[in-house]
Design a protein around this motif. Sequence first.
Motif, PDB file in Angstrom:
ATOM      1  N   UNK A  80       0.756  -1.189  -0.154  1.00  0.00           N
ATOM      2  CA  UNK A  80       0.056   0.333   0.425  1.00  0.00           C
ATOM      3  C   UNK A  80       1.206   1.093   0.226  1.00  0.00           C
ATOM      4  N   UNK A  81       2.201   1.393  -0.714  1.00  0.00           N
ATOM      5  CA  UNK A  81       3.203   2.204  -0.517  1.00  0.00           C
ATOM      6  C   UNK A  81       4.160   2.508   0.646  1.00  0.00           C
ATOM      7  N   UNK A  82       3.701   1.636   1.332  1.00  0.00           N
ATOM      8  CA  UNK A  82       4.926   1.904   2.909  1.00  0.00           C
ATOM      9  C   UNK A  82       6.310   0.991   2.851  1.00  0.00           C
ATOM     10  N   UNK A  83       6.734   0.467   2.136  1.00  0.00           N
ATOM     11  CA  UNK A  83       7.621  -0.336   1.283  1.00  0.00           C
ATOM     12  C   UNK A  83       8.723   0.646   0.778  1.00  0.00           C
ATOM     13  N   UNK A  84      10.314   0.972   1.534  1.00  0.00           N
ATOM     14  CA  UNK A  84      10.496   1.171   1.102  1.00  0.00           C
ATOM     15  C   UNK A  84      12.205   0.652   0.328  1.00  0.00           C
ATOM     16  N   UNK A  85      11.958  -0.363   0.410  1.00  0.00           N
ATOM     17  CA  UNK A  85      12.598  -1.364  -0.568  1.00  0.00           C
ATOM     18  C   UNK A  85      11.290  -2.196  -0.965  1.00  0.00           C
ATOM     19  N   UNK A  86      10.961  -1.614  -2.085  1.00  0.00           N
ATOM     20  CA  UNK A  86      10.058  -2.802  -3.393  1.00  0.00           C
ATOM     21  C   UNK A  86      10.965  -3.868  -3.817  1.00  0.00           C
ATOM     22  N   UNK A  87       9.932  -5.342  -3.591  1.00  0.00           N
ATOM     23  CA  UNK A  87      10.125  -6.290  -4.292  1.00  0.00           C
ATOM     24  C   UNK A  87      11.046  -7.154  -2.819  1.00  0.00           C
ATOM     25  N   UNK A  88       9.867  -7.345  -1.647  1.00  0.00           N
ATOM     26  CA  UNK A  88      10.934  -7.938  -0.966  1.00  0.00           C
ATOM     27  C   UNK A  88       9.825  -9.235  -0.910  1.00  0.00           C
ATOM     28  N   UNK A  89      10.359 -10.490  -0.228  1.00  0.00           N
ATOM     29  CA  UNK A  89      10.002 -11.926   0.329  1.00  0.00           C
ATOM     30  C   UNK A  89       8.014 -11.785   0.417  1.00  0.00           C
ATOM     31  N   UNK A  90       8.159 -11.149   1.427  1.00  0.00           N
ATOM     32  CA  UNK A  90       6.276 -10.683   2.006  1.00  0.00           C
ATOM     33  C   UNK A  90       5.524 -10.291   0.911  1.00  0.00           C
ATOM     34  N   UNK A  91       5.725  -8.871   0.029  1.00  0.00           N
ATOM     35  CA  UNK A  91       5.578  -7.830  -0.724  1.00  0.00           C
ATOM     36  C   UNK A  91       5.014  -9.031  -2.093  1.00  0.00           C
ATOM     37  N   UNK A  92       6.200  -9.741  -2.430  1.00  0.00           N
ATOM     38  CA  UNK A  92       6.312 -10.165  -3.714  1.00  0.00           C
ATOM     39  C   UNK A  92       4.875 -11.580  -3.640  1.00  0.00           C
ATOM     40  N   UNK A  93       5.753 -12.206  -1.685  1.00  0.00           N
ATOM     41  CA  UNK A  93       4.872 -13.689  -2.171  1.00  0.00           C
ATOM     42  C   UNK A  93       2.896 -13.052  -1.528  1.00  0.00           C
ATOM     43  N   UNK A  94       2.287 -11.496  -1.178  1.00  0.00           N
ATOM     44  CA  UNK A  94       1.460 -11.463  -1.429  1.00  0.00           C
ATOM     45  C   UNK A  94       0.763 -10.842  -2.625  1.00  0.00           C
ATOM     46  N   UNK A  95       1.380 -10.310  -3.390  1.00  0.00           N
ATOM     47  CA  UNK A  95       0.981  -9.874  -5.043  1.00  0.00           C
ATOM     48  C   UNK A  95       1.242 -11.389  -5.846  1.00  0.00           C
ATOM     49  N   UNK A  96       1.255 -11.817  -5.163  1.00  0.00           N
ATOM     50  CA  UNK A  96       1.912 -13.709  -6.387  1.00  0.00           C
ATOM     51  C   UNK A  96       0.961 -14.624  -5.311  1.00  0.00           C
ATOM     52  N   UNK A  97       0.402 -14.222  -4.450  1.00  0.00           N
ATOM     53  CA  UNK A  97      -0.546 -15.289  -3.377  1.00  0.00           C
ATOM     54  C   UNK A  97       0.314 -15.895  -3.334  1.00  0.00           C
ATOM     55  N   UNK A  98       1.512 -15.994  -2.648  1.00  0.00           N
ATOM     56  CA  UNK A  98       2.354 -17.326  -1.924  1.00  0.00           C
ATOM     57  C   UNK A  98       1.441 -17.452  -1.172  1.00  0.00           C
ATOM     58  N   UNK A  99       1.529 -18.499  -0.138  1.00  0.00           N
ATOM     59  CA  UNK A  99       1.408 -18.032   1.644  1.00  0.00           C
ATOM     60  C   UNK A  99       2.618 -18.273   2.336  1.00  0.00           C
ATOM     61  N   UNK A 100       2.671 -17.190   3.775  1.00  0.00           N
ATOM     62  CA  UNK A 100       3.828 -17.200   4.178  1.00  0.00           C
ATOM     63  C   UNK A 100       3.539 -17.953   5.404  1.00  0.00           C
ATOM     64  N   UNK A 101       4.252 -19.187   6.001  1.00  0.00           N
ATOM     65  CA  UNK A 101       3.935 -20.040   7.334  1.00  0.00           C
ATOM     66  C   UNK A 101       5.109 -19.443   7.884  1.00  0.00           C
ATOM     67  N   UNK A 102       5.192 -19.304   9.132  1.00  0.00           N
ATOM     68  CA  UNK A 102       6.314 -18.893  10.428  1.00  0.00           C
ATOM     69  C   UNK A 102       5.454 -20.102  11.481  1.00  0.00           C
ATOM     70  N   UNK A 103       5.896 -21.265  11.670  1.00  0.00           N
ATOM     71  CA  UNK A 103       5.270 -21.826  12.359  1.00  0.00           C
ATOM     72  C   UNK A 103       6.048 -21.069  13.981  1.00  0.00           C
TER      73      UNK A 103
END
Length: 348
Positions: free
Chosen positions: A174-197
Amino acid sequence: MTAQSNMKAQLLNNTVEHVDISSYDARPIIDSMRKMSFSSRDTARAADIFNMALEDKECSPWLILAGSTSAGGCMHVYRDMLQCNMIDAVVATGASIVDMDFFEALGYKHYQADSQVDDNVLRENYIDRIYDTYIDEEELQNCDHTILEIANSLEPRPYSSREFIWEMGKWLSEGNAKKPGSLIQTAYEKGVPIFCPAFVDSSAGFGLVKHQKERAAAGQPYMCIDAVADFRELTDIKIAAGTTGLFMVGGGVPKNFAQDTVVCAEILGVDAEMHKYAIQITVADVRDGACSSSTLKEAASWGKVSTTYEQMVYAEATTVVPLIGSDAYHRGAWKTREARNFAKLFGK
């Protein structure tokens, strides 16, 4: 500038630069390693198995991350794996996702360390050390506070780690990333779930503890992380995926969590296929009482991993992950893979 702040600036001088797997072609190296012995041949076979998983139209590859390779320079390798549809789900330590990836998405850096500096001097300068990598503790606390802000913005109810990380990705996009293309942002945009158990065993834990303490003191409800929901949701993905492959860096909780989905599906009355392809890159072995080091062959006895296409690579991961990643990128099997977008299973 004080002497202390001047020393801190000197210590945090050389930034870690992340490897770009598209900038070099590792195929000739992997091809040569295939004709060698020891860990080189193991690495080549691991690369072959990963490519087999990518070529298998029925297979859903998962990325399993433990350790500090993201901070050490492999962060963009993992990001690009998602971006290129090589990976459909991620299971990782909270540190890999929050203290490293989200931390850099906020505009902060990791730094190459000077091994001769006393750790007590680092503490005096508010610098944290991961082997030969430095992190600015003041910046890490800003990361904690950002997690607190995101938690405060959410409906007070239980969330799986996957769901909370999705909110982090949304916040970045939503415009808050200072460095675009992080793993978290890419996963959100690609529909890839991330789990941290073990999500709270990270910088996120401090922010979430403060969220709960402040809400409780004010007599208000608060959000929390539901670890059981993590297990249920990843098992749902395993059932939906059918054939799966695991690309594992390190071991520990993420490795066991991903493997256990086969057993969990069986408990739920679903005859889920064992993970067909499996690669583990680790320096741990069974001499320490199998601490994070149970082999993939051992996992077969539990009904978790098939041993037809499995490979252990006993190597420090930053030395071989960039080779396997580049090899897969340039062989190009990912170009014809369809993204699974497992986030749709959860209405995202």
